[in-house]
Scaffold this motif. Structure first.
Motif, mmCIF file in Angstrom:
data_model
loop_
_atom_site.group_PDB
_atom_site.id
_atom_site.type_symbol
_atom_site.label_atom_id
_atom_site.label_comp_id
_atom_site.label_asym_id
_atom_site.label_seq_id
_atom_site.Cartn_x
_atom_site.Cartn_y
_atom_site.Cartn_z
ATOM 1 N N THR A 1 11.736 0.993 -0.152
ATOM 2 C CA THR A 1 11.273 2.376 -0.274
ATOM 3 C C THR A 1 9.887 2.538 0.322
ATOM 4 O O THR A 1 8.981 1.750 0.038
ATOM 5 N N VAL A 2 9.734 3.575 1.140
ATOM 6 C CA VAL A 2 8.436 3.884 1.743
ATOM 7 C C VAL A 2 7.849 5.091 1.023
ATOM 8 O O VAL A 2 8.364 6.209 1.132
ATOM 9 N N TYR A 3 6.782 4.856 0.287
ATOM 10 C CA TYR A 3 6.118 5.910 -0.478
ATOM 11 C C TYR A 3 5.027 6.573 0.372
ATOM 12 O O TYR A 3 4.639 6.072 1.433
ATOM 13 N N PRO A 4 4.500 7.708 -0.092
ATOM 14 C CA PRO A 4 3.372 8.333 0.613
ATOM 15 C C PRO A 4 2.145 7.428 0.648
ATOM 16 O O PRO A 4 1.988 6.516 -0.178
ATOM 17 N N ILE A 5 1.248 7.699 1.581
ATOM 18 C CA ILE A 5 0.032 6.914 1.743
ATOM 19 C C ILE A 5 -0.954 7.203 0.611
ATOM 20 O O ILE A 5 -0.828 8.206 -0.103
ATOM 21 N N PRO A 6 -1.961 6.340 0.426
ATOM 22 C CA PRO A 6 -2.929 6.564 -0.656
ATOM 23 C C PRO A 6 -3.636 7.917 -0.605
ATOM 24 O O PRO A 6 -3.947 8.484 -1.661
ATOM 25 N N LEU A 7 -3.901 8.444 0.580
ATOM 26 C CA LEU A 7 -4.530 9.766 0.650
ATOM 27 C C LEU A 7 -3.635 10.812 -0.013
ATOM 28 O O LEU A 7 -4.132 11.778 -0.612
ATOM 29 N N ALA A 8 -2.333 10.602 0.065
ATOM 30 C CA ALA A 8 -1.399 11.481 -0.640
ATOM 31 C C ALA A 8 -1.445 11.245 -2.143
ATOM 32 O O ALA A 8 -1.289 12.183 -2.927
ATOM 33 N N TRP A 9 -1.641 9.969 -2.571
ATOM 34 C CA TRP A 9 -1.806 9.739 -4.013
ATOM 35 C C TRP A 9 -2.970 10.578 -4.527
ATOM 36 O O TRP A 9 -2.886 11.196 -5.583
ATOM 37 N N GLU B 1 -6.556 6.892 6.174
ATOM 38 C CA GLU B 1 -5.247 7.101 5.563
ATOM 39 C C GLU B 1 -4.973 6.128 4.430
ATOM 40 O O GLU B 1 -4.141 6.390 3.557
ATOM 41 N N GLU B 2 -5.662 4.986 4.420
ATOM 42 C CA GLU B 2 -5.472 3.992 3.360
ATOM 43 C C GLU B 2 -6.339 4.276 2.142
ATOM 44 O O GLU B 2 -6.178 3.615 1.100
ATOM 45 N N THR B 3 -7.277 5.201 2.271
ATOM 46 C CA THR B 3 -8.159 5.525 1.154
ATOM 47 C C THR B 3 -7.535 6.611 0.287
ATOM 48 O O THR B 3 -6.639 7.341 0.711
ATOM 49 N N ILE B 4 -8.033 6.748 -0.918
ATOM 50 C CA ILE B 4 -7.507 7.733 -1.855
ATOM 51 C C ILE B 4 -8.253 9.053 -1.750
ATOM 52 O O ILE B 4 -7.700 10.110 -2.061
ATOM 53 N N GLY B 5 -9.493 9.028 -1.272
ATOM 54 C CA GLY B 5 -10.241 10.266 -1.154
ATOM 55 C C GLY B 5 -11.717 10.024 -0.971
ATOM 56 O O GLY B 5 -12.178 8.890 -0.833
ATOM 57 N N GLU B 6 -12.485 11.126 -0.983
ATOM 58 C CA GLU B 6 -13.912 11.057 -0.700
ATOM 59 C C GLU B 6 -14.777 11.108 -1.950
ATOM 60 O O GLU B 6 -16.006 11.107 -1.841
ATOM 61 N N ASP B 7 -14.157 11.137 -3.111
ATOM 62 C CA ASP B 7 -14.927 11.171 -4.354
ATOM 63 C C ASP B 7 -14.698 9.892 -5.154
ATOM 64 O O ASP B 7 -13.556 9.485 -5.364
ATOM 65 N N PRO B 8 -15.772 9.245 -5.621
ATOM 66 C CA PRO B 8 -15.608 7.974 -6.331
ATOM 67 C C PRO B 8 -14.825 8.091 -7.624
ATOM 68 O O PRO B 8 -14.092 7.165 -8.001
ATOM 69 N N HIS B 9 -14.955 9.212 -8.333
ATOM 70 C CA HIS B 9 -14.218 9.348 -9.594
ATOM 71 C C HIS B 9 -12.728 9.511 -9.338
ATOM 72 O O HIS B 9 -11.891 8.895 -10.035
ATOM 73 N N LEU B 10 -12.350 10.299 -8.360
ATOM 74 C CA LEU B 10 -10.933 10.455 -8.027
ATOM 75 C C LEU B 10 -10.343 9.126 -7.565
ATOM 76 O O LEU B 10 -9.264 8.722 -7.998
ATOM 77 N N VAL B 11 -11.058 8.420 -6.687
ATOM 78 C CA VAL B 11 -10.589 7.120 -6.215
ATOM 79 C C VAL B 11 -10.477 6.141 -7.390
ATOM 80 O O VAL B 11 -9.505 5.381 -7.503
ATOM 81 N N ALA B 12 -11.451 6.172 -8.275
ATOM 82 C CA ALA B 12 -11.464 5.249 -9.409
ATOM 83 C C ALA B 12 -10.290 5.481 -10.343
ATOM 84 O O ALA B 12 -9.616 4.530 -10.778
ATOM 85 N N THR B 13 -10.024 6.723 -10.677
ATOM 86 C CA THR B 13 -8.977 7.008 -11.660
ATOM 87 C C THR B 13 -7.583 6.759 -11.086
ATOM 88 O O THR B 13 -6.712 6.185 -11.761
ATOM 89 N N LEU C 1 0.815 -1.213 0.000
ATOM 90 C CA LEU C 1 0.000 0.000 0.000
ATOM 91 C C LEU C 1 0.851 1.267 0.000
ATOM 92 O O LEU C 1 0.443 2.291 -0.545
ATOM 93 N N THR C 2 2.037 1.213 0.612
ATOM 94 C CA THR C 2 2.948 2.361 0.600
ATOM 95 C C THR C 2 4.320 1.905 0.119
ATOM 96 O O THR C 2 5.354 2.354 0.615
ATOM 97 N N GLY C 3 4.306 1.008 -0.826
ATOM 98 C CA GLY C 3 5.528 0.384 -1.295
ATOM 99 C C GLY C 3 5.526 -1.087 -0.892
ATOM 100 O O GLY C 3 4.629 -1.549 -0.185
ATOM 101 N N PHE C 4 6.512 -1.827 -1.360
ATOM 102 C CA PHE C 4 6.705 -3.210 -0.961
ATOM 103 C C PHE C 4 6.926 -3.191 0.553
ATOM 104 O O PHE C 4 7.931 -2.689 1.035
ATOM 105 N N MET C 5 5.971 -3.744 1.317
ATOM 106 C CA MET C 5 6.039 -3.593 2.769
ATOM 107 C C MET C 5 6.974 -4.628 3.369
ATOM 108 O O MET C 5 6.556 -5.643 3.922
ATOM 109 N N THR C 6 8.268 -4.316 3.242
ATOM 110 C CA THR C 6 9.288 -5.193 3.778
ATOM 111 C C THR C 6 10.459 -4.360 4.262
ATOM 112 O O THR C 6 10.560 -3.154 3.951
ATOM 113 N N HIS C 7 11.320 -4.968 5.025
ATOM 114 C CA HIS C 7 12.480 -4.298 5.591
ATOM 115 C C HIS C 7 13.373 -3.748 4.481
ATOM 116 O O HIS C 7 13.646 -4.427 3.490
#
Length: 737
Positions: A125-133, A178-190, A116-122
């Motif tokens: 790279t740790v990327y921003p959370i989906p809300l940041a996407w 924090e794991e969601t992309i946003g509150e709009d279905p079109h933004l989340v979908a795209t 969800l924020t990169g390959f979750m292993t030791h």
């Protein structure tokens, strides 16, 4: 000896799978329908198992017994405990070798991991959370990120990623917002569909989750019951999943929460009637961790694991994760007793083996990769993580104090400014397994700050530093953690939206020194009391390992902020937050004393340059605008198109996002954005309970946010009323020239 058809890669996959199914015993069939989680312990308080899941964790797994009939999946071989990258690949290859040797058919397991924020292993790279996407408003950037993440996973033998989360934010007090992309279905979908395409391009199976309704729980409580109507499900929560399926999502994970009294893992109408029959999904449905056990232990729909297994299998679940409890001996006994038809087992098995066939796991000579050197955090991945972080930072307010001018005497205060974990979301390895340490370099805002400054953590020292400064940068935010170990994350829900540590902000504001508020959070906090009082407000949603540099760049002016809000920022910390996608009675009105108007609306964000919008044109269901950068520096504007449907047969939201374009412009440069709206893009669920296109007058609104309308165009949807199916759904076409 004649080769068995299922072993022949030249034959059609369906033929190979059918031949293999016919050769298997019932025990061998069931072996393909569950996963095994090695190395997971319930005794360590820092693991990622919820309190009521502890009893379901088996610390005494009999590995040889579990794999003697084959194995469907290996659960998180990299993500459960710290392991050096190359050593992890070698260990996974060894486990696969044991699985292949143990089973009569020599079929490897599918290895899955969180991503969800990169390959979750030791050390990855740790990327921003989906809300940041979502805040980037850039599907192409999300796709590039997912492709990079997926390539690293595939390099070491991982096949499936448990992402993206396609839940639409409904109440930001929910810890998993924090794991969601946003509150709009079109933004989340795209954005979500782009992430799916990226994973697929790297050969990784994308898992769409959590199907469906999880984010709409009562009171924003994790696992809370969900009471929604069919229109909210169909018009708000479903579109991102439909987009994810169209993008090639090959696996779906049902949610934990019951929806109107039925948990999705036991809901035939959802998993078979809707997902498979109506939407045409042909991939696998994998259970969320322990969710089959919860059919019995949490929801009370079954008296024992065998009954739970029968309900889940009949509903449409194919694979039990993370360990076997229901799909092993209990399901075996139920089938042998005649309580569960073996045909259901065969149907699930066929889907599982088809995916293994497509992955090459049925081919002779298959071996798991064992690279001698592996770098999970190479410079190019860090650079990409910084780009995503930089494009996700949202400038909410600015009276001209930003960017900070050379020579400005700056006080930087707040513990979050000097805490690496302040950059990290819940689904990052360091937050899941804190005892393992960071694994990668995570510069703090203090370390990345560009310019002279004085730092103070808090208390009187911070107030004194503020008094002596020209500007005080106050850094506040969340601590991500599982099941109450923090202020944001899975099982870490909130009762209010008061900013954590806000006492420091109030104390510094009292000094009279201009304040720049920097928020590093997993959700938006209520800012109504601080609009106009802070000289500037900068919002970053857990921006990952390069987040400190990204925020520092915005403060200095090295980065021109281009992020836009994927969620509304509430005004009142104690009122139930209201998403922008609300009907008239969901807005401020004389029928209630509560005003849900946000402090900052969905789609909002400022820049260090200025943009002129001109040459608006509208022709039927098409609209265009020319945007010019009239300021001194390069920058990006996000042009948004909303639909207003004034009269309809059911209550409609006041506005609904139809399309958008993020346009980067050099000083003086102009570009024209054109939106072509197919009539199907105006569809909604009508009185019949089906998606319809309703004829009548509508209004297209070109806007800079959900409330900053720059131009409106009257348009007409022609008749007659017609029903549309999933294959007839259409998105707006957006061109930039």
């Amino acid at each position: 000896m004649r080769e068995e058809p299922w072993r022949d890669p030249a034959r059609p996959a369906a033929e190979r799978v059918a031949d293999l199914v016919n050769r298997m015993t019932l025990r061998e069939k069931l072996g393909q329908l569950y996963g095994v989680w090695l190395g997971q312990s319930s005794s360590d308080g820092e693991d990622d198992v919820a309190p009521f899941q502890h009893d379901l964790v088996d610390n005494d797994l009999n590995w040889p017994e579990l794999i003697k009939n084959g194995l469907g999946q290996l659960t998180r071989p990299f993500g459960s405990a710290p392991v050096e990258p190359a050593a992890g690949a070698a260990r996974l290859a060894a486990l696969q070798g044991e699985i292949v040797s143990a089973g009569r058919f020599g079929i490897p397991a599918i290895a899955h991991e969180e991503c969800l924020t990169g390959f979750m292993t030791h050390k990855a790279t740790v990327y921003p959370i989906p809300l940041a996407w979502g805040a980037t408003w850039s599907p192409s950037l999300a796709e590039e990120m997912a492709a990079t993440i997926g390539a690293g996973m595939r390099e070491v033998g991982v096949h499936q990623g448990l992402a993206p989360v396609l839940d639409v934010t409904r109440d930001v007090r929910w810890g998993r917002s924090e794991e969601t992309i946003g509150e709009d279905p079109h933004l989340v979908a795209t954005i979500g569909a782009a992430y799916v395409r990226g994973l697929r391009s790297a050969g990784i199976l994308a898992t769409l989750k959590h199907f469906i309704g999880y984010s709409a729980s009562r009171g924003a409580r994790n696992f809370g019951p969900v009471a929604i109507g069919p229109r909210e499900l169909a018009d708000v929560l479903l579109p991102p999943f439909l987009a994810g399926l169209r993008a090639g999502g090959e696996s779906v994970m049902p949610s934990y929460a019951d929806v109107d009294g039925v948990p999705p893992a036991a809901n035939h109408a959802l998993l078979t009637g809707l997902l498979r029959d109506r939407l045409g999904f042909e991939g696998t449905v994998v259970s969320d961790y322990f969710s089959l056990a919860f059919i019995e232990l949490q929801h009370g729909l079954a008296a024992n694991p065998g009954e739970a297994a029968g309900l889940a299998l009949a509903a449409g679940v194919d694979v039990e994760l993370p360990n076997v409890r229901c799909f092993g001996t209990p399901l075996l006994d139920a089938v042998l007793a005649g309580d569960v038809p073996e045909s259901l087992v065969d149907a699930a098995l066929t889907r599982v083996l088809r995916q293994k066939c497509d992955l090459g796991l049925l081919d002779p000579g298959w071996v798991s990769p064992q690279p001698s050197t592996v770098d999970f955090d190479p410079p190019e991945s860090r650079a990409l993580a910084r780009r995503v972080a930089e494009e996700s930072v949202v400038l909410l307010a600015n009276d001209g104090v930003l960017p900070l001018r050379s020579g400005t005497k700056v006080a930087l205060v707040g513990a979050q400014a000097d805490t690496p974990s302040a950059m990290l979301g819940c689904y990052t390895f360091p937050q899941h397994v804190p005892s393992a340490g960071q694994g990668v370099a995570i510069p703090t805002l203090r370390e990345a700050f560009e310019g002279e400054m004085t730092y103070a953590e808090g208390g009187e020292e911070a107030v004194a530093a503020a008094r002596e400064a020209d500007v005080c940068v106050v850094t506040l935010g969340d601590t991500a953690g599982l099941f109450g170990r923090g202020t944001s994350g899975e099982g870490t829900d909130a009762t209010n939206l008061v900013i954590p540590g806000v006492e420091l902000l109030d104390a510094v504001l009292a000094t009279g020194t201009p304040v720049v508020l920097v928020l590093l959070t997993g959700k938006p906090y209520a800012l109504g009391a601080y609009v106009g009082r802070c000289a500037a407000i900068v919002q970053a949603f857990f921006p990952g390992e390069e987040g400190g540099a990204a925020v520092a760049g915005v403060l200095s002016g090295r980065v021109n902020p281009s992020g836009r809000l994927p969620v509304s920022v509430p005004t009142d910390p104690y009122a139930s937050p209201s998403p922008y996608l609300a009907p008239p009675l969901g807005r401020v009105n004389g029928a209630s004393s509560v005003d849900p108007t946000p402090a900052f609306p969905f789609g909002y964000g400022l820049s260090y340059t200025s943009f002129e919008w001109s040459d608006f044109t509208g022709d039927g269901l098409s609209a265009s605008v020319t945007v010019t950068n009239t300021g001194p520096v390069a920058g990006s504007e996000v042009v948004q198109l909303y639909l207003h449907d004034p009269v309809a047969q059911v209550v409609r939201p006041v506005v609904k996002l139809l399309g958008y374009a993020k346009v980067r412009l050099e000083p003086g440069e102009s570009r024209t954005v054109t939106f072509d709206v197919p009539e199907e893009a105006t569809a909604f669920t009508g009185l019949s309970g089906r998606r319809i296109v309703e004829p009548g007058d509508v209004e297209l609104r070109i806007a800079a946010s959900a409330v900053e309308v720059r131009q409106t165009f009257a348009a007409t949807v022609s008749g007659p009323e017609r029903e549309i199916g999933p294959s007839e759904e259409r998105d707006v076409s957006v061109t930039v020239r």
